[in-house]
Enzyme design. Structure first.
Site, PDB file in Angstrom:
ATOM      1  N   HIS A  48      -1.568 -44.974  38.528  1.00 39.55           N
ATOM      2  CA  HIS A  48      -0.491 -44.935  39.548  1.00 39.55           C
ATOM      3  C   HIS A  48       0.909 -44.897  38.948  1.00 39.55           C
ATOM      4  CE1 HIS A  48      -0.279 -49.122  38.464  1.00 39.55           C
ATOM      5  NE2 HIS A  48       0.845 -49.232  39.155  1.00 39.55           N
ATOM      6  N   ARG A  49       1.036 -45.165  37.645  1.00 40.74           N
ATOM      7  CA  ARG A  49       2.383 -45.102  37.051  1.00 40.74           C
ATOM      8  C   ARG A  49       2.685 -43.722  36.495  1.00 40.74           C
ATOM      9  NH1 ARG A  49       3.298 -50.445  33.594  1.00 40.74           N
ATOM     10  NH2 ARG A  49       5.426 -49.684  33.619  1.00 40.74           N
ATOM     11  N   GLY A  50       1.707 -42.843  36.511  1.00 40.62           N
ATOM     12  CA  GLY A  50       1.907 -41.485  36.024  1.00 40.62           C
ATOM     13  C   GLY A  50       2.574 -40.607  37.073  1.00 40.62           C
ATOM     14  N   VAL A  91       1.370 -37.932  38.704  1.00 39.96           N
ATOM     15  CA  VAL A  91       0.509 -37.652  39.868  1.00 39.96           C
ATOM     16  C   VAL A  91       0.224 -38.928  40.649  1.00 39.96           C
ATOM     17  CG1 VAL A  91      -1.790 -36.880  40.560  1.00 39.96           C
ATOM     18  CG2 VAL A  91      -0.541 -35.625  38.792  1.00 39.96           C
ATOM     19  N   TYR A  98      -9.478 -31.195  25.622  1.00 36.14           N
ATOM     20  CA  TYR A  98      -9.072 -31.751  26.925  1.00 36.14           C
ATOM     21  C   TYR A  98      -9.853 -31.077  28.049  1.00 36.14           C
ATOM     22  CZ  TYR A  98      -5.625 -32.469  30.752  1.00 36.14           C
ATOM     23  OH  TYR A  98      -4.990 -32.776  31.917  1.00 36.14           O
ATOM     24  N   HIS A 123       4.945 -31.252  28.764  1.00 34.05           N
ATOM     25  CA  HIS A 123       4.586 -29.918  29.254  1.00 34.05           C
ATOM     26  C   HIS A 123       5.804 -28.998  29.246  1.00 34.05           C
ATOM     27  CE1 HIS A 123       1.120 -32.114  31.197  1.00 34.05           C
ATOM     28  NE2 HIS A 123       0.545 -31.157  30.522  1.00 34.05           N
ATOM     29  N   ARG A 168      15.601 -29.930  27.578  1.00 37.65           N
ATOM     30  CA  ARG A 168      16.353 -29.222  26.529  1.00 37.65           C
ATOM     31  C   ARG A 168      17.583 -28.514  27.098  1.00 37.65           C
ATOM     32  NH1 ARG A 168      13.061 -25.282  23.276  1.00 37.65           N
ATOM     33  NH2 ARG A 168      15.001 -25.201  22.117  1.00 37.65           N
TER      34      ARG A 168
HETATM   35  N1  LIG Z   1       0.973 -32.932  34.574  1.00 32.78           N
HETATM   36  C1  LIG Z   1       0.391 -31.773  34.827  1.00 32.78           C
HETATM   37  O1  LIG Z   1       1.002 -30.708  34.740  1.00 32.78           O
HETATM   38  C2  LIG Z   1      -1.058 -31.715  35.246  1.00 32.78           C
HETATM   39  C3  LIG Z   1      -1.600 -30.472  35.535  1.00 32.78           C
HETATM   40  C4  LIG Z   1      -2.927 -30.386  35.938  1.00 32.78           C
HETATM   41  C5  LIG Z   1      -3.690 -31.543  36.034  1.00 32.78           C
HETATM   42  N2  LIG Z   1      -3.146 -32.756  35.755  1.00 32.78           N
HETATM   43  C6  LIG Z   1      -4.018 -33.935  35.863  1.00 32.78           C
HETATM   44  O2  LIG Z   1      -3.460 -34.898  36.710  1.00 32.78           O
HETATM   45  C7  LIG Z   1      -3.815 -36.204  36.247  1.00 32.78           C
HETATM   46  C8  LIG Z   1      -2.565 -37.038  36.100  1.00 32.78           C
HETATM   47  O3  LIG Z   1      -1.648 -36.398  35.218  1.00 32.78           O
HETATM   48  P1  LIG Z   1      -0.127 -36.862  35.101  1.00 32.78           P
HETATM   49  O4  LIG Z   1       0.674 -35.663  34.827  1.00 32.78           O
HETATM   50  O5  LIG Z   1       0.218 -37.767  36.232  1.00 32.78           O
HETATM   51  O6  LIG Z   1      -0.181 -37.703  33.734  1.00 32.78           O
HETATM   52  P2  LIG Z   1       0.724 -38.940  33.336  1.00 32.78           P
HETATM   53  O7  LIG Z   1       2.025 -38.856  33.999  1.00 32.78           O
HETATM   54  O8  LIG Z   1       0.670 -39.025  31.850  1.00 32.78           O
HETATM   55  O9  LIG Z   1      -0.076 -40.157  33.971  1.00 32.78           O
HETATM   56  C9  LIG Z   1      -1.308 -40.557  33.509  1.00 32.78           C
HETATM   57  C10 LIG Z   1      -1.436 -42.028  33.782  1.00 32.78           C
HETATM   58  O10 LIG Z   1      -2.726 -42.448  33.337  1.00 32.78           O
HETATM   59  C11 LIG Z   1      -2.578 -43.720  32.779  1.00 32.78           C
HETATM   60  N3  LIG Z   1      -3.645 -43.992  31.824  1.00 32.78           N
HETATM   61  C12 LIG Z   1      -4.135 -43.164  30.870  1.00 32.78           C
HETATM   62  N4  LIG Z   1      -5.089 -43.783  30.174  1.00 32.78           N
HETATM   63  C13 LIG Z   1      -5.196 -45.033  30.689  1.00 32.78           C
HETATM   64  C14 LIG Z   1      -5.996 -46.161  30.384  1.00 32.78           C
HETATM   65  N5  LIG Z   1      -6.908 -46.129  29.394  1.00 32.78           N
HETATM   66  N6  LIG Z   1      -5.848 -47.265  31.143  1.00 32.78           N
HETATM   67  C15 LIG Z   1      -4.929 -47.323  32.127  1.00 32.78           C
HETATM   68  N7  LIG Z   1      -4.139 -46.293  32.464  1.00 32.78           N
HETATM   69  C16 LIG Z   1      -4.275 -45.170  31.742  1.00 32.78           C
HETATM   70  C17 LIG Z   1      -1.244 -43.688  32.068  1.00 32.78           C
HETATM   71  O11 LIG Z   1      -0.802 -44.992  31.935  1.00 32.78           O
HETATM   72  P3  LIG Z   1       0.527 -45.389  31.116  1.00 32.78           P
HETATM   73  O12 LIG Z   1       1.643 -45.114  32.075  1.00 32.78           O
HETATM   74  O13 LIG Z   1       0.356 -46.825  30.818  1.00 32.78           O
HETATM   75  O14 LIG Z   1       0.531 -44.491  29.911  1.00 32.78           O
HETATM   76  C18 LIG Z   1      -0.401 -42.861  33.022  1.00 32.78           C
HETATM   77  O15 LIG Z   1       0.285 -43.666  33.941  1.00 32.78           O
HETATM   78  C19 LIG Z   1      -4.577 -36.011  34.949  1.00 32.78           C
HETATM   79  O16 LIG Z   1      -5.956 -36.084  35.186  1.00 32.78           O
HETATM   80  C20 LIG Z   1      -4.213 -34.619  34.531  1.00 32.78           C
HETATM   81  O17 LIG Z   1      -5.260 -34.036  33.817  1.00 32.78           O
HETATM   82  C21 LIG Z   1      -1.833 -32.879  35.361  1.00 32.78           C
END
Ligand SMILES: NC(=O)c1ccc[n+]([C@@H]2O[C@H](COP(=O)([O-])OP(=O)(O)OC[C@H]3O[C@@H](n4cnc5c(N)ncnc54)[C@H](OP(=O)(O)O)[C@@H]3O)[C@@H](O)[C@H]2O)c1
Length: 318
Positions: free
Chosen positions: A11-13, A15, A136, A179, A187
């Site tokens: 939830h802190r990410g 998405v 990945y 990304h 940048r």
């Molecule tokens: N970003 C994109 O462009 C994109 C595109 C397609 C699909 N997705 C998918 O969408 C999903 C979310 O992506 P996002 O962009 O939101 O990534 P993100 O911002 O990096 O968020 C991922 C979150 O997962 C948490 N996390 C990872 N490993 C963990 C663990 N072992 N225990 C607890 N928390 C953990 C992280 O916690 P911390 O905050 O503590 O690090 C972070 O808050 C992923 O499955 C990704 O594959 C993303």
């Protein structure tokens, strides 16, 4: 109908936080969250204990190790093992504790490098993957398949969403591991601030990419978790693509950077074109709402206020 309680993993990410914002408007849904400091989602025993205690009705699994080309290419071991650990721990614990509904987040990088465009769901596993993010992608394919197998073998509705490239509030702006869109935004902002005359972008600038505003994705995920019979996996995109060079010009305009933009063909390009076919999700009654121009405006506003507040995410994600 939406489940009464949903555990939003990650939830802190970017998405996960967008999903929480979207769920705030659903008055009858309790959102359950845990910080990494309280629950390591890769630790199966801790995760099982959490599910036994909190008993959510449903899960949106948005926790993962996520990064751009550089990080994916440089750290395949971490991208494979970390993602498998989290998926296995969460999906297995959810099933073991009676969770009947789970929505797993994958990515369109699960599709073959040279898949016919726009990419439809049936392209999965038809030819080789893009090498730079193969580890990945393989981990995400395992998650998707595991959900499909649980559904087929046990009748639980575990299903997946495959978003295209995302951007928006709370993105990660790490200079090397982020990304393409947040990396460019950061940048160009820095170049404007320091009066730099030229910004050089990675690769030839010619690969075509699609981008979806993360709040649109969150809306799609809430829509999908409310469907009685969702597809096993479904693409979520904007359905519109553009070249990286065109994107760079749009970002420069949003940020107000007026210098020169050039390319560096010695750096890798990644997949030549990636546009998702979104007919399937459209057929379920969902459609994207935010244009790239609108989304970029909102994202830049968020970037500036996150920077001002000292909350801009620049984690290394590795
Ligand atoms: N970003 C994109 O462009 C994109 C595109 C397609 C699909 N997705 C998918 O969408 C999903 C979310 O992506 P996002 O962009 O939101 O990534 P993100 O911002 O990096 O968020 C991922 C979150 O997962 C948490 N996390 C990872 N490993 C963990 C663990 N072992 N225990 C607890 N928390 C953990 C992280 O916690 P911390 O905050 O503590 O690090 C972070 O808050 C992923 O499955 C990704 O594959 C993303």
């Amino acid at each position: 109908m939406l489940p009464k309680s949903i555990f939003v993993a990650g939830h802190r990410g970017m998405v996960g936080s967008a999903v929480c914002r979207r769920l705030e408007i659903e008055k009858n849904v309790e959102t359950i969250t845990r910080c990494r400091a309280d629950l390591d989602l890769g630790n199966a025993a801790e995760v099982r204990h959490f599910f036994e205690q909190s008993r959510p009705q449903a899960v949106i699994l948005a926790a993962a190790l996520v990064g751009g080309i550089h990080a994916n290419n440089a750290y395949p071991v971490e991208f494979m093992t970390e993602n498998l650990r989290v998926e296995l721990a969460v999906i297995e614990a959810a099933f073991a504790t009676g969770v009947s509904r789970l929505l797993f987040l994958g990515s369109t990088c699960i599709y073959p490098r040279l898949a016919p465009q726009p990419i439809s769901e049936d392209q999965l596993l038809t030819s080789p993957l893009e090498k730079t993010n193969e580890a990945y992608a393989l981990a995400k394919i395992v998650g998707l398949k595991l959900c499909e197998y649980y559904r087929r073998e046990h009748g639980v509705i575990y299903h997946s969403a495959m978003p295209t490239n995302l951007y928006g509030k709370n993105d990660n702006y790490h200079p090397a591991n982020s990304h393409v869109l947040p990396a460019l935004l950061s940048r160009f902002h820095a170049a404007k601030e320091s009066g730099l005359e030229e910004v050089v972008i990675w690769g030839t600038g010619s690969p075509r990419r699609e981008f979806l505003y993360v709040d649109d994705l969150a809306d799609a995920l809430v829509h999908l978790i409310g469907l009685a019979d969702p597809p096993d996996w479904v693409n979520v995109g904007s359905g519109v693509d553009l070249t990286i060079l065109e994107l760079a010009h749009k970002i420069a305009k949003t940020v107000g950077y007026q210098g020169k933009i050039s390319t560096d063909p010695s750096k890798p390009d990644g997949t030549p074109r990636k546009q998702t076919n979104i007919s399937l999700i459209r057929s379920t009654g969902w459609t994207p709402k935010t244009s790239l121009d609108q989304g970029l405006e909102e994202t830049y506003k968020a970037f500036l206020s996150e920077k001002l507040a000292g909350t801009l995410r620049t984690s290394q994600n590795k």
